[in-house]
Design a protein around this motif. Structure first.
Motif, PDB file in Angstrom:
ATOM      1  N   LEU A  99       0.833  -1.201   0.000  1.00  0.00           N
ATOM      2  CA  LEU A  99       0.000   0.000   0.000  1.00  0.00           C
ATOM      3  C   LEU A  99       0.869   1.252   0.000  1.00  0.00           C
ATOM      4  O   LEU A  99       1.795   1.376   0.814  1.00  0.00           O
ATOM      5  CB  LEU A  99      -0.913   0.028   1.219  1.00  0.00           C
ATOM      6  N   SER A 100       0.551   2.168  -0.894  1.00  0.00           N
ATOM      7  CA  SER A 100       1.323   3.405  -1.012  1.00  0.00           C
ATOM      8  C   SER A 100       0.377   4.557  -1.334  1.00  0.00           C
ATOM      9  O   SER A 100      -0.783   4.353  -1.700  1.00  0.00           O
ATOM     10  CB  SER A 100       2.390   3.281  -2.106  1.00  0.00           C
ATOM     11  N   VAL A 101       0.905   5.775  -1.222  1.00  0.00           N
ATOM     12  CA  VAL A 101       0.153   6.983  -1.573  1.00  0.00           C
ATOM     13  C   VAL A 101       0.994   7.817  -2.528  1.00  0.00           C
ATOM     14  O   VAL A 101       2.190   8.040  -2.285  1.00  0.00           O
ATOM     15  CB  VAL A 101      -0.217   7.804  -0.318  1.00  0.00           C
ATOM     16  N   LEU A 102       0.371   8.275  -3.611  1.00  0.00           N
ATOM     17  CA  LEU A 102       1.050   9.077  -4.621  1.00  0.00           C
ATOM     18  C   LEU A 102       0.526  10.506  -4.573  1.00  0.00           C
ATOM     19  O   LEU A 102      -0.685  10.737  -4.651  1.00  0.00           O
ATOM     20  CB  LEU A 102       0.805   8.490  -6.011  1.00  0.00           C
ATOM     21  N   ASP A 103       1.448  11.474  -4.418  1.00  0.00           N
ATOM     22  CA  ASP A 103       1.098  12.893  -4.499  1.00  0.00           C
ATOM     23  C   ASP A 103       0.980  13.252  -5.980  1.00  0.00           C
ATOM     24  O   ASP A 103       1.948  13.151  -6.730  1.00  0.00           O
ATOM     25  CB  ASP A 103       2.175  13.746  -3.826  1.00  0.00           C
ATOM     26  N   LEU A 104      -0.193  13.673  -6.410  1.00  0.00           N
ATOM     27  CA  LEU A 104      -0.442  13.893  -7.839  1.00  0.00           C
ATOM     28  C   LEU A 104       0.247  15.135  -8.381  1.00  0.00           C
ATOM     29  O   LEU A 104       0.425  15.258  -9.599  1.00  0.00           O
ATOM     30  CB  LEU A 104      -1.943  13.975  -8.097  1.00  0.00           C
ATOM     31  N   LYS A 105       0.663  16.033  -7.525  1.00  0.00           N
ATOM     32  CA  LYS A 105       1.360  17.238  -7.983  1.00  0.00           C
ATOM     33  C   LYS A 105       2.853  17.001  -8.110  1.00  0.00           C
ATOM     34  O   LYS A 105       3.471  17.341  -9.121  1.00  0.00           O
ATOM     35  CB  LYS A 105       1.088  18.404  -7.022  1.00  0.00           C
ATOM     36  N   THR A 106       3.446  16.401  -7.087  1.00  0.00           N
ATOM     37  CA  THR A 106       4.895  16.208  -7.083  1.00  0.00           C
ATOM     38  C   THR A 106       5.309  14.837  -7.601  1.00  0.00           C
ATOM     39  O   THR A 106       6.486  14.608  -7.880  1.00  0.00           O
ATOM     40  CB  THR A 106       5.437  16.382  -5.659  1.00  0.00           C
ATOM     41  N   MET A 107       4.360  13.891  -7.686  1.00  0.00           N
ATOM     42  CA  MET A 107       4.617  12.500  -8.048  1.00  0.00           C
ATOM     43  C   MET A 107       5.477  11.785  -7.001  1.00  0.00           C
ATOM     44  O   MET A 107       6.046  10.732  -7.266  1.00  0.00           O
ATOM     45  CB  MET A 107       5.266  12.372  -9.424  1.00  0.00           C
ATOM     46  N   ALA A 108       5.561  12.366  -5.808  1.00  0.00           N
ATOM     47  CA  ALA A 108       6.276  11.711  -4.705  1.00  0.00           C
ATOM     48  C   ALA A 108       5.431  10.556  -4.187  1.00  0.00           C
ATOM     49  O   ALA A 108       4.210  10.674  -4.023  1.00  0.00           O
ATOM     50  CB  ALA A 108       6.557  12.706  -3.591  1.00  0.00           C
ATOM     51  N   GLU A 109       6.076   9.433  -3.896  1.00  0.00           N
ATOM     52  CA  GLU A 109       5.394   8.215  -3.467  1.00  0.00           C
ATOM     53  C   GLU A 109       5.763   7.895  -2.023  1.00  0.00           C
ATOM     54  O   GLU A 109       6.931   7.938  -1.645  1.00  0.00           O
ATOM     55  CB  GLU A 109       5.800   7.069  -4.386  1.00  0.00           C
ATOM     56  N   THR A 110       4.752   7.580  -1.215  1.00  0.00           N
ATOM     57  CA  THR A 110       4.968   7.255   0.194  1.00  0.00           C
ATOM     58  C   THR A 110       4.421   5.867   0.480  1.00  0.00           C
ATOM     59  O   THR A 110       3.228   5.610   0.268  1.00  0.00           O
ATOM     60  CB  THR A 110       4.257   8.273   1.114  1.00  0.00           C
ATOM     61  N   GLU A 111       5.283   4.967   0.953  1.00  0.00           N
ATOM     62  CA  GLU A 111       4.804   3.653   1.360  1.00  0.00           C
ATOM     63  C   GLU A 111       4.170   3.766   2.744  1.00  0.00           C
ATOM     64  O   GLU A 111       4.702   4.431   3.640  1.00  0.00           O
ATOM     65  CB  GLU A 111       5.957   2.651   1.392  1.00  0.00           C
ATOM     66  N   LEU A 112       3.021   3.123   2.922  1.00  0.00           N
ATOM     67  CA  LEU A 112       2.319   3.196   4.194  1.00  0.00           C
ATOM     68  C   LEU A 112       2.872   2.171   5.175  1.00  0.00           C
ATOM     69  O   LEU A 112       3.622   1.268   4.813  1.00  0.00           O
ATOM     70  CB  LEU A 112       0.821   2.986   3.969  1.00  0.00           C
ATOM     71  N   ALA A 113       2.473   2.335   6.442  1.00  0.00           N
ATOM     72  CA  ALA A 113       3.049   1.516   7.514  1.00  0.00           C
ATOM     73  C   ALA A 113       2.575   0.064   7.465  1.00  0.00           C
ATOM     74  O   ALA A 113       3.127  -0.776   8.175  1.00  0.00           O
ATOM     75  CB  ALA A 113       2.720   2.130   8.875  1.00  0.00           C
ATOM     76  N   GLU A 114       1.577  -0.230   6.654  1.00  0.00           N
ATOM     77  CA  GLU A 114       1.123  -1.615   6.489  1.00  0.00           C
ATOM     78  C   GLU A 114       2.109  -2.348   5.591  1.00  0.00           C
ATOM     79  O   GLU A 114       2.202  -2.080   4.401  1.00  0.00           O
ATOM     80  CB  GLU A 114      -0.274  -1.643   5.863  1.00  0.00           C
ATOM     81  N   THR A 115       2.863  -3.281   6.172  1.00  0.00           N
ATOM     82  CA  THR A 115       3.900  -3.987   5.408  1.00  0.00           C
ATOM     83  C   THR A 115       3.420  -5.318   4.856  1.00  0.00           C
ATOM     84  O   THR A 115       4.126  -5.943   4.055  1.00  0.00           O
ATOM     85  CB  THR A 115       5.140  -4.214   6.284  1.00  0.00           C
ATOM     86  N   ARG A 116       2.230  -5.778   5.268  1.00  0.00           N
ATOM     87  CA  ARG A 116       1.681  -7.015   4.712  1.00  0.00           C
ATOM     88  C   ARG A 116       1.147  -6.753   3.308  1.00  0.00           C
ATOM     89  O   ARG A 116       0.828  -5.612   2.952  1.00  0.00           O
ATOM     90  CB  ARG A 116       0.558  -7.549   5.607  1.00  0.00           C
ATOM     91  N   SER A 117       1.060  -7.807   2.507  1.00  0.00           N
ATOM     92  CA  SER A 117       0.529  -7.669   1.151  1.00  0.00           C
ATOM     93  C   SER A 117      -0.973  -7.404   1.216  1.00  0.00           C
ATOM     94  O   SER A 117      -1.719  -8.153   1.840  1.00  0.00           O
ATOM     95  CB  SER A 117       0.810  -8.939   0.342  1.00  0.00           C
ATOM     96  N   VAL A 118      -1.410  -6.330   0.564  1.00  0.00           N
ATOM     97  CA  VAL A 118      -2.823  -5.945   0.559  1.00  0.00           C
ATOM     98  C   VAL A 118      -3.335  -5.978  -0.872  1.00  0.00           C
ATOM     99  O   VAL A 118      -2.960  -5.149  -1.709  1.00  0.00           O
ATOM    100  CB  VAL A 118      -3.025  -4.538   1.152  1.00  0.00           C
ATOM    101  N   ASP A 119      -4.200  -6.934  -1.164  1.00  0.00           N
ATOM    102  CA  ASP A 119      -4.815  -7.061  -2.479  1.00  0.00           C
ATOM    103  C   ASP A 119      -6.234  -6.518  -2.382  1.00  0.00           C
ATOM    104  O   ASP A 119      -7.218  -7.265  -2.354  1.00  0.00           O
ATOM    105  CB  ASP A 119      -4.811  -8.515  -2.946  1.00  0.00           C
TER     106      ASP A 119
END
Length: 310
Positions: free
Chosen positions: A246-266
């Motif tokens: 799970l990650s979050v993408l900033d649509l202005k800067t295109m910076a990507e942040t991985e979230l604290a959930e490290t398990r695989s989330v489908d």
């Protein structure tokens, strides 16, 4: 786009396997617990009870289940959508139920496929879904997807957005194996995002609904979910074979942040607010901060398909 249909014998087992895990969606009070009469109101956390398939709400720590059974459920404003496979159908057929604020059915579409994703646009005027289907000759895994939508205000049905013109840079992209899934709308009901899958890769597509055209903005993005302020997209990023982060993408800067959930989330994540992301995992609904801090927090046990009323 023209599809070549495979022989039914080659896909029957895959279809049957898809049908096994689903339950029918109907107003039904046959389960032991009596059905609650639910009315949509701001600030609710709704979910699909995994033991019964019934739509429920968590209110002041109390779990209440309606009589509505779904495989996928979503809500925004005074509109909800319930995806439910018809029991015993082969190939699988799904009812797309558009619901009002009392979860009463106001419109039904019946489409081929098995429920995968569902969303309602923030203004409550667009209901969209993704279904798994079988039979496309290019599908190496034996299935592909159909992402479609229904205009609540006009009654217009778009069975699939497969013909959406998409540009990579200045060049329009053409491929026989294009699939879309995970539609998510902006508050204006016009701008939307979706995953485009083709030739073993996935892309985040940003599209204009009125102009009906889109462009790729990022590779390795699946099941996007637009934040309430429309500035970020939560998504699942493939990091291995059958493993997503799970990650979050900033649509202005295109910076990507991985979230604290490290398990695989489908799953297709959902924003509870501008700071918190919800998702289903291990038979429960979880929350995690959207800025990469903190730790996952279990909100509802025995639940999936989290939905938050605006």
């Amino acid at each position: 786009m023209k599809k070549i249909v495979l022989a039914l014998a080659g896909t029957a087992l895959l279809i049957a396997a898809a049908v096994v895990y689903t339950v029918s969606a109907r107003h039904d009070s046959a389960d032991a617990a009596p059905a609650a009469q639910l009315t949509l109101s701001p600030g609710q956390l709704l979910f699909r009870d995994t033991a019964t398939g019934r739509v429920g709400v968590l209110s002041q720590g109390e779990r209440r289940l309606s009589g509505l059974k779904c495989d996928r459920f979503a809500v925004a404003k005074q509109t909800a959508v319930c995806l439910a496979v018809q029991p015993g159908t082969l190939p699988a057929v799904t009812d797309v139920l558009v619901l009002d604020d009392h979860l009463a059915v106001r419109h039904t579409e019946t489409l081929p496929g098995t429920p995968s994703r569902a969303r309602v646009s923030p203004d409550g005027e667009r209901v969209d879904w993704t279904l798994f289907v079988t039979g496309d000759s290019y599908a190496q895994t034996g299935f592909s997807t159909r992402a479609g939508l229904y205009e609540v205000d006009t009654g217009r049905l778009v069975k699939t957005i497969e013909e959406l013109p998409v540009f990579v840079g200045d060049k329009r992209y053409f491929a026989a194996d294009v699939n879309y899934w995970g539609i998510t709308f902006a508050p204006d009901g016009n701008r939307f995002y979706a995953t485009l899958g083709s030739k073993g890769k996935t892309y985040l597509v940003e599209a204009d609904y009125k102009r009906y055209r889109g462009k790729t903005v990022r590779e390795n993005v699946e099941c996007p979910s637009l934040s309430p302020d429309a500035t970020r997209v939560a998504f699942k990023k493939k990091v291995g074979d059958g493993v997503w982060r799970l990650s979050v993408l900033d649509l202005k800067t295109m910076a990507e942040t991985e979230l604290a959930e490290t398990r695989s989330v489908d799953d297709e994540a959902l924003w509870q607010d501008d700071h918190t992301v919800l998702y289903g995992l291990d038979n429960a609904v979880w929350a995690v901060p959207a800025d990469g801090s903190g730790a996952p927090r279990k909100l509802v046990d025995g639940a999936a398909s989290p939905a938050v009323t605006g």
